[in-house]
Design a protein around this motif. Structure first.
Motif, PDB file in Angstrom:
ATOM      1  N   TYR A   1       0.824  -1.207   0.000  1.00 30.37           N
ATOM      2  CA  TYR A   1       0.000   0.000   0.000  1.00 30.37           C
ATOM      3  C   TYR A   1       0.863   1.265   0.000  1.00 30.37           C
ATOM      4  CZ  TYR A   1      -3.068   3.631   1.893  1.00 30.37           C
ATOM      5  OH  TYR A   1      -3.749   4.799   2.106  1.00 30.37           O
ATOM      6  N   LEU A   2       1.974   1.249   0.745  1.00 36.91           N
ATOM      7  CA  LEU A   2       2.845   2.421   0.834  1.00 36.91           C
ATOM      8  C   LEU A   2       3.452   2.795  -0.511  1.00 36.91           C
ATOM      9  CD1 LEU A   2       4.791   1.730   4.168  1.00 36.91           C
ATOM     10  CD2 LEU A   2       3.041   3.470   3.773  1.00 36.91           C
ATOM     11  N   ASN A   3       3.533   1.835  -1.430  1.00 38.86           N
ATOM     12  CA  ASN A   3       4.177   2.077  -2.713  1.00 38.86           C
ATOM     13  C   ASN A   3       3.185   2.252  -3.868  1.00 38.86           C
ATOM     14  OD1 ASN A   3       7.040   1.880  -1.917  1.00 38.86           O
ATOM     15  ND2 ASN A   3       6.476  -0.193  -1.344  1.00 38.86           N
ATOM     16  N   GLU A   4       1.897   2.245  -3.553  1.00 40.48           N
ATOM     17  CA  GLU A   4       0.873   2.439  -4.572  1.00 40.48           C
ATOM     18  C   GLU A   4       0.611   3.928  -4.816  1.00 40.48           C
ATOM     19  OE1 GLU A   4      -1.803  -1.633  -3.917  1.00 40.48           O
ATOM     20  OE2 GLU A   4      -2.455   0.287  -3.046  1.00 40.48           O
ATOM     21  N   ASN A   5      -0.007   4.235  -5.959  1.00 36.96           N
ATOM     22  CA  ASN A   5      -0.424   5.617  -6.279  1.00 36.96           C
ATOM     23  C   ASN A   5       0.701   6.631  -6.101  1.00 36.96           C
ATOM     24  OD1 ASN A   5      -3.123   4.810  -6.803  1.00 36.96           O
ATOM     25  ND2 ASN A   5      -3.538   4.790  -4.611  1.00 36.96           N
ATOM     26  N   LYS A   6       1.833   6.360  -6.712  1.00 39.46           N
ATOM     27  CA  LYS A   6       3.034   7.220  -6.680  1.00 39.46           C
ATOM     28  C   LYS A   6       3.803   7.102  -5.366  1.00 39.46           C
ATOM     29  CE  LYS A   6       1.234  10.644  -9.940  1.00 39.46           C
ATOM     30  NZ  LYS A   6       0.987  12.086 -10.190  1.00 39.46           N
ATOM     31  N   GLY A   7       3.264   6.353  -4.416  1.00 36.12           N
ATOM     32  CA  GLY A   7       3.979   6.112  -3.168  1.00 36.12           C
ATOM     33  C   GLY A   7       3.680   7.114  -2.073  1.00 36.12           C
ATOM     34  N   TYR A   8       3.855   6.672  -0.850  1.00 36.71           N
ATOM     35  CA  TYR A   8       3.660   7.532   0.318  1.00 36.71           C
ATOM     36  C   TYR A   8       4.736   8.616   0.308  1.00 36.71           C
ATOM     37  CZ  TYR A   8       3.273   8.769   5.295  1.00 36.71           C
ATOM     38  OH  TYR A   8       3.117   9.452   6.480  1.00 36.71           O
ATOM     39  N   GLY A   9       4.314   9.874   0.314  1.00 39.95           N
ATOM     40  CA  GLY A   9       5.262  10.981   0.215  1.00 39.95           C
ATOM     41  C   GLY A   9       5.902  11.068  -1.154  1.00 39.95           C
ATOM     42  N   PHE A  10       5.272  10.424  -2.168  1.00 38.97           N
ATOM     43  CA  PHE A  10       5.764  10.365  -3.542  1.00 38.97           C
ATOM     44  C   PHE A  10       7.105   9.636  -3.639  1.00 38.97           C
ATOM     45  CE2 PHE A  10       3.176  14.449  -3.756  1.00 38.97           C
ATOM     46  CZ  PHE A  10       2.027  13.780  -4.160  1.00 38.97           C
TER      47      PHE A  10
ATOM     48  N   TYR B   1       0.349  12.111   0.175  1.00 41.03           N
ATOM     49  CA  TYR B   1       0.158  10.810  -0.468  1.00 41.03           C
ATOM     50  C   TYR B   1      -1.264  10.755  -1.004  1.00 41.03           C
ATOM     51  CZ  TYR B   1      -2.531   9.285   3.635  1.00 41.03           C
ATOM     52  OH  TYR B   1      -3.478   9.168   4.618  1.00 41.03           O
ATOM     53  N   TYR B   2      -1.492   9.852  -1.931  1.00 37.46           N
ATOM     54  CA  TYR B   2      -2.821   9.691  -2.505  1.00 37.46           C
ATOM     55  C   TYR B   2      -3.537   8.503  -1.873  1.00 37.46           C
ATOM     56  CZ  TYR B   2      -2.295  13.076  -6.295  1.00 37.46           C
ATOM     57  OH  TYR B   2      -2.152  14.235  -7.020  1.00 37.46           O
ATOM     58  N   ARG B   3      -4.790   8.727  -1.495  1.00 36.82           N
ATOM     59  CA  ARG B   3      -5.684   7.640  -1.117  1.00 36.82           C
ATOM     60  C   ARG B   3      -6.752   7.608  -2.193  1.00 36.82           C
ATOM     61  NH1 ARG B   3      -8.167   7.795   4.719  1.00 36.82           N
ATOM     62  NH2 ARG B   3      -6.021   7.171   5.217  1.00 36.82           N
ATOM     63  N   GLY B   4      -6.571   6.669  -3.138  1.00 32.24           N
ATOM     64  CA  GLY B   4      -7.401   6.694  -4.327  1.00 32.24           C
ATOM     65  C   GLY B   4      -7.024   7.916  -5.155  1.00 32.24           C
ATOM     66  N   LYS B   5      -7.994   8.772  -5.434  1.00 31.67           N
ATOM     67  CA  LYS B   5      -7.725  10.004  -6.172  1.00 31.67           C
ATOM     68  C   LYS B   5      -7.606  11.220  -5.256  1.00 31.67           C
ATOM     69  CE  LYS B   5     -10.026   8.494 -10.424  1.00 31.67           C
ATOM     70  NZ  LYS B   5     -11.074   8.810 -11.436  1.00 31.67           N
ATOM     71  N   GLU B   6      -7.780  10.994  -3.959  1.00 34.74           N
ATOM     72  CA  GLU B   6      -7.778  12.099  -3.006  1.00 34.74           C
ATOM     73  C   GLU B   6      -6.380  12.308  -2.418  1.00 34.74           C
ATOM     74  OE1 GLU B   6     -10.328  13.581   0.929  1.00 34.74           O
ATOM     75  OE2 GLU B   6     -10.610  11.570   0.091  1.00 34.74           O
ATOM     76  N   LEU B   7      -5.903  13.549  -2.456  1.00 30.25           N
ATOM     77  CA  LEU B   7      -4.590  13.886  -1.907  1.00 30.25           C
ATOM     78  C   LEU B   7      -4.710  14.116  -0.401  1.00 30.25           C
ATOM     79  CD1 LEU B   7      -1.617  14.426  -2.699  1.00 30.25           C
ATOM     80  CD2 LEU B   7      -2.217  16.851  -2.884  1.00 30.25           C
ATOM     81  N   LYS B   8      -3.892  13.391   0.366  1.00 22.08           N
ATOM     82  CA  LYS B   8      -3.943  13.469   1.821  1.00 22.08           C
ATOM     83  C   LYS B   8      -2.607  13.954   2.375  1.00 22.08           C
ATOM     84  CE  LYS B   8      -8.006  11.374   2.661  1.00 22.08           C
ATOM     85  NZ  LYS B   8      -9.081  11.894   3.543  1.00 22.08           N
TER      86      LYS B   8
END
Length: 211
Positions: free
Chosen positions: A109-118, A154-161
């Motif tokens: 999960y940490l490496n999905e959607n461009k990764g946690y903290g990109f 980081y992204y959760r789905g399409k939402e930037l958190k």
């Protein structure tokens, strides 16, 4: 327990066994202590909240969970058995202290959607099984507070958190705290990365961080 309370607890899959009857009383310090000692996470038949007189279910902090159901998952996570983990990113030069019930899925999960903290090269370096993962996570993070990096995106789905679980310190400093917690409470510590020098980042206190 009235019909409204039964419906709310059932809909949110809250076990009646972890609920206490406050008999119309307010959430006092004594009530909070009693709930903690008796493993009660929620109270029903409590003194109604200010926003709605039919809202009579509160968490152990006295917050109305009927007004904000998000407080339910937070309360459950706070005292749920699980893992506290150390993750590291070589690209970002930082570590993360987090909590999860499945650290293998968390690494993915940490490496999905461009990764946690990109950053998409996160590795789980160590994990410790604990009794109350929300509480233990916070205890460890407090000890590393001066190295905390706030506002990591980081992204959760399409939402930037935004998150505050990243720290500008090395792996050795974090694993020392895990060892200390493990010895003190006899928790089982799993170490996946034994080479401390691989994640030997600079220990940067807040005033020194370049964000």
């Amino acid at each position: 327990m009235n019909e409204i309370e039964i419906e709310f607890l059932t809909r949110n899959k809250i076990d009646f066994d972890i609920c206490a009857d406050l008999n119309g009383s307010k959430m006092t310090k004594y009530a909070k202590l009693w709930m903690e000692n008796n493993n009660k996470k929620f109270a029903y038949n409590a003194f109604p909240c200010n926003k709605n007189s039919s809202h009579t279910i509160k968490n152990s902090k006295g917050q109305c969970v009927m007004c904000n159901s998000a407080r339910i998952s937070f309360q459950m996570r706070e005292h749920e058995e699980g893992y506290i983990y150390i993750a590291g990113t070589l690209w970002g030069g930082k570590i993360k202290i987090g909590a999860t019930t499945n650290y293998e899925k968390r690494e993915k999960y940490l490496n999905e959607n461009k990764g946690y903290g990109f950053h998409a090269d996160w590795k789980i370096l160590a994990a410790i099984k604990v009794d109350e993962m929300g509480l233990r996570e916070r205890q460890i993070q407090i000890k590393l507070e001066k190295y905390r990096e706030y506002g990591l995106h980081y992204y959760r789905g399409k939402e930037l958190k935004k998150s505050n679980e990243a720290f500008r310190c090395n792996y050795e400093k974090a694993i020392d705290i895990f060892h200390e917690l493990s010895r003190e409470h006899k928790f089982h510590l799993k170490i996946f990365e034994t080479n401390l020098s691989k994640y030997d980042f600079l220990n940067l206190v807040k005033d020194e961080q370049i964000l």
